[in-house]
Design an enzyme around this catalytic site. Structure first.
Site, mmCIF file in Angstrom:
data_model
loop_
_atom_site.group_PDB
_atom_site.id
_atom_site.type_symbol
_atom_site.label_atom_id
_atom_site.label_comp_id
_atom_site.label_asym_id
_atom_site.label_seq_id
_atom_site.Cartn_x
_atom_site.Cartn_y
_atom_site.Cartn_z
ATOM 1 C CG ASP A 110 -2.745 -11.316 -3.359
ATOM 2 O OD1 ASP A 110 -2.897 -10.310 -3.092
ATOM 3 O OD2 ASP A 110 -2.155 -10.983 -5.163
ATOM 4 C CB VAL A 114 -6.806 -4.516 -4.766
ATOM 5 C CG1 VAL A 114 -7.147 -6.164 -4.760
ATOM 6 C CG2 VAL A 114 -8.058 -4.270 -4.952
ATOM 7 C CG LEU A 166 -8.509 10.117 0.380
ATOM 8 C CD1 LEU A 166 -9.261 10.662 -0.838
ATOM 9 C CD2 LEU A 166 -7.690 9.484 0.060
ATOM 10 C CB THR A 199 -6.039 2.369 -4.355
ATOM 11 O OG1 THR A 199 -5.037 2.755 -3.378
ATOM 12 C CG2 THR A 199 -6.780 1.136 -4.158
ATOM 13 C CB CYS A 242 -0.839 5.493 2.020
ATOM 14 S SG CYS A 242 -1.662 3.691 1.420
ATOM 15 C CG PHE A 243 1.587 9.904 5.110
ATOM 16 C CD1 PHE A 243 0.162 8.823 5.288
ATOM 17 C CD2 PHE A 243 1.798 9.817 6.217
ATOM 18 C CE1 PHE A 243 -0.077 9.125 6.524
ATOM 19 C CE2 PHE A 243 1.608 9.406 7.480
ATOM 20 C CZ PHE A 243 0.957 9.550 7.708
ATOM 21 N NE ARG A 281 2.128 -9.224 -0.929
ATOM 22 C CZ ARG A 281 2.128 -8.117 -0.753
ATOM 23 N NH1 ARG A 281 1.194 -7.902 -1.313
ATOM 24 N NH2 ARG A 281 2.635 -7.042 -0.046
ATOM 25 N N GLY A 294 -4.632 -6.064 3.539
ATOM 26 C CA GLY A 294 -5.399 -7.602 3.378
ATOM 27 C C GLY A 294 -4.606 -8.707 4.472
#
Ligand code: NAD
Ligand code: UGA
Length: 479
Positions: free
Chosen positions: A37, A93, A225, A95, A280-281, A42, A17
């Protein structure tokens, strides 16, 4: 009907973001961007006058923030106002993988996405385009649509309406600003053509039209993905080959170079390392695995799960090599860890291979001296899940022989860092680790001293000439 866009808001001021909205604000000076946020600390960091205190470290970000902040880019915790005024709202956001309940360990936890959608449903006015920027399981747009069209929303007034689009982000940390400025493609999935055009108009301020792809919404969600799964798969593939190189006398660098010349394979993402990290991976592959299992595609699920299995095995393999080379034990031995971030040029440590490898070595009783130019010691403490007794102040001696300890060092020029150290283990490819003066380091270490290079960045000739033993990942000449 042409949709007019004047104000854009983003829910979530994280690694995606923050930089994404900053880039858009710099390219679209006539539009207002509000990034909100729930995390007050932050937001305060995003608003800090001292640009070295921004919540994320990303090369090039400071200059863009200086150009846009409080001009057409605003960071705040006022979610209601940001939603009310927006023509387009990005949901950006977190996940993460679900920790408990149905799908635990594989599927994404959508509670933050759901909360964001509920806030949008509650406060939005008029027509709003809601954009999935977070990486989401396929068909999440349906969930968001359901929430937005809930009774609560409909009961507000009749003039509230939404279009939901998918617009996944493909930036990599450490190169985010360049990736945002020169994207390979912008992917927009949806059904409402006018809404898709309105969103694409933001990007057209700096991205060529032919790079903007329109797809159906499920293809867009799945493509994100799949993209991460393919990238991670390449790393597990080359890391598996590194193990074969070590036992056969081949060299993984040479193998990478040779296969990368094949234009069908390409040279990128073939650097063998300590195993992929990042937020993420793993999460995105597990998401794909969950999806395949859900639809009864067992073989597909196990194919993709093996990418994560190899990654775990590879990290364990590196930890075991360190122990074996140091005569089968690292208990009470001092080891210097160079790099804690999951890759260079970021302060992000999520899923970093350093976490697993350091934990393995601490379990074996090692005393670790950890250095990273951008990661702070409190983050390392959180990641290693250590209580205060396993953290040792720099320069103090571990008097407890049963457990390993870790200590933080804030610069490599400190004379004490390498004193009585048995091994130096390179885990992140920071540029400064290429310039270590191994001759000087060697004089402080115990003999025989070792360098374990999991990123293939140390100058092997210099290490060996300094009188140190060198283990390089995937080098068949190690033995
Ligand atoms: P992050 O954890 O850095 O940031 C997410 C932010 O959202 C946090 O600051 C959190 O406080 C905030 N938030 C959560 N719920 C909220 C709510 N209801 N209202 C307001 N704020 C809320 O995560 P990130 O790394 O920016 O990733 C965000 C998404 O983008 C994920 O889905 C991720 O998979 C995807 N993504 C990440 C990257 C990357 O490089 N990090 C790249 C591409 C895509
Ligand atoms: C990755 C993808 O590259 C982005 O396109 C995507 O948007 C992002 O995930 C996401 O969805 O979060 P990121 O995780 O920031 O980006 O960084 P990468 O450069 O992909 O590196 C991931 C991990 O793989 C790092 O630990 C890195 O050291 C490792 N890696 C990468 C290798 O071991 N070898 C390589 O050749 C490349």
């Amino acid at each position: 009907m042409k949709i007019s866009v004047k104000k854009v808001s983003c829910i979530g001021a994280g690694y995606v973001g923050g930089p994404t909205m900053t880039m858009m604000a710099s390219k679209c000076p006539d539009l207002i961007f509000n990034v909100v946020d729930t995390n007050r600390e932050r937001i305060e960091s995003w608003n800090n006058k001292d640009l070295s205190k921004l919540p994320i470290f990303e090369p090039g970000l400071k200059a863009l923030i200086a150009k846009t902040r409080n001009k057409n880019l605003f960071f705040s915790t006022n979610i209601k106002e940001a939603i009310e005024s927006a023509d387009i709202i990005f949901i950006s956001v977190n996940t993460p993988t679900k920790k408990k309940g149905l799908g635990a360990g594989k599927s994404s936890d959508l509670k933050w996405v759901e909360a964001s959608a509920r806030e949008v449903a509650k406060y939005s006015k008029g027509y709003t385009i809601v954009v999935e920027k977070s990486t989401l399981p396929v068909r999440t747009a349906e969930v968001i649509e359901n929430i937005l069209n809930s009774a609560e929303t409909i009961s507000k007034t009749n003039d509230v309406s939404f279009s939901v689009l998918s617009n996944p982000e493909f930036l990599s940390e450490g190169t985010a600003i360049n990736d945002l400025e020169n994207p390979d493609r912008i992917l927009i999935g949806g059904e409402n053509k006018e809404a898709m055009i309105a969103l694409s108009n933001l990007y057209k301020a700096w991205v060529k039209e032919e790079k903007i792809l329109f797809t159906n919404i499920w293809s867009s969600e799945l493509a994100k993905l799949t993209s991460n799964a393919f990238l991670a798969q390449r790393i597990s593939s080359i890391n598996s080959i590194s193990a074969i190189c070590e036992v056969t006398g081949a060299d993984v660098k040479e193998v990478s170079r040779a296969i990368g010349k094949d234009s069908r394979i390409g040279s990128k993402f073939l650097d063998s390392g300590p195993g992929f990290g990042g937020s993420c991976f793993k999460k995105d592959i597990l998401n794909l695995v969950y999806l395949a299992e859900f639809f009864g595609l067992k073989e597909v699920a196990s194919f993709w799960e093996s990418v994560v299995t190899i990654n775990k095995w590879h990290q364990k393999r590196i930890s075991e090599i360190v122990v074996k080379k140091l005569f089968g034990t690292v208990a009470n031995k001092k080891l210097v860890i160079l790099g804690f971030a999951f890759k260079a040029n970021t302060n992000d440590t999520r899923e970093s291979a350093s976490i697993t490898i350091c934990k393995n070595l601490l379990n074996e009783g090692a005393d670790l001296i950890i250095y990273d130019p951008k990661v702070c010691p409190s983050q390392i403490g959180t990641d290693l899940e250590t209580n205060p007794t396993t953290f040792l102040e720099f320069g103090k001696v571990n008097v407890n022989e049963d457990y390993g300890r870790w200590t933080f060092c804030d610069n490599l020029d400190n004379n004490e860092v390498f004193k009585n150290v048995c091994a130096v283990i390179i885990l992140t490819e920071w540029a400064e680790f290429r310039k270590v003066n191994w001759k000087a380091v060697r004089t402080k270490m115990v003999s025989p001293g070792w360098v374990f290079d999991s990123r293939l960045i140390a100058n092997g000739k210099e290490v060996k000439e300094a009188g140190l033993n060198l283990w390089s990942l995937g080098d068949g000449h190690n033995n």
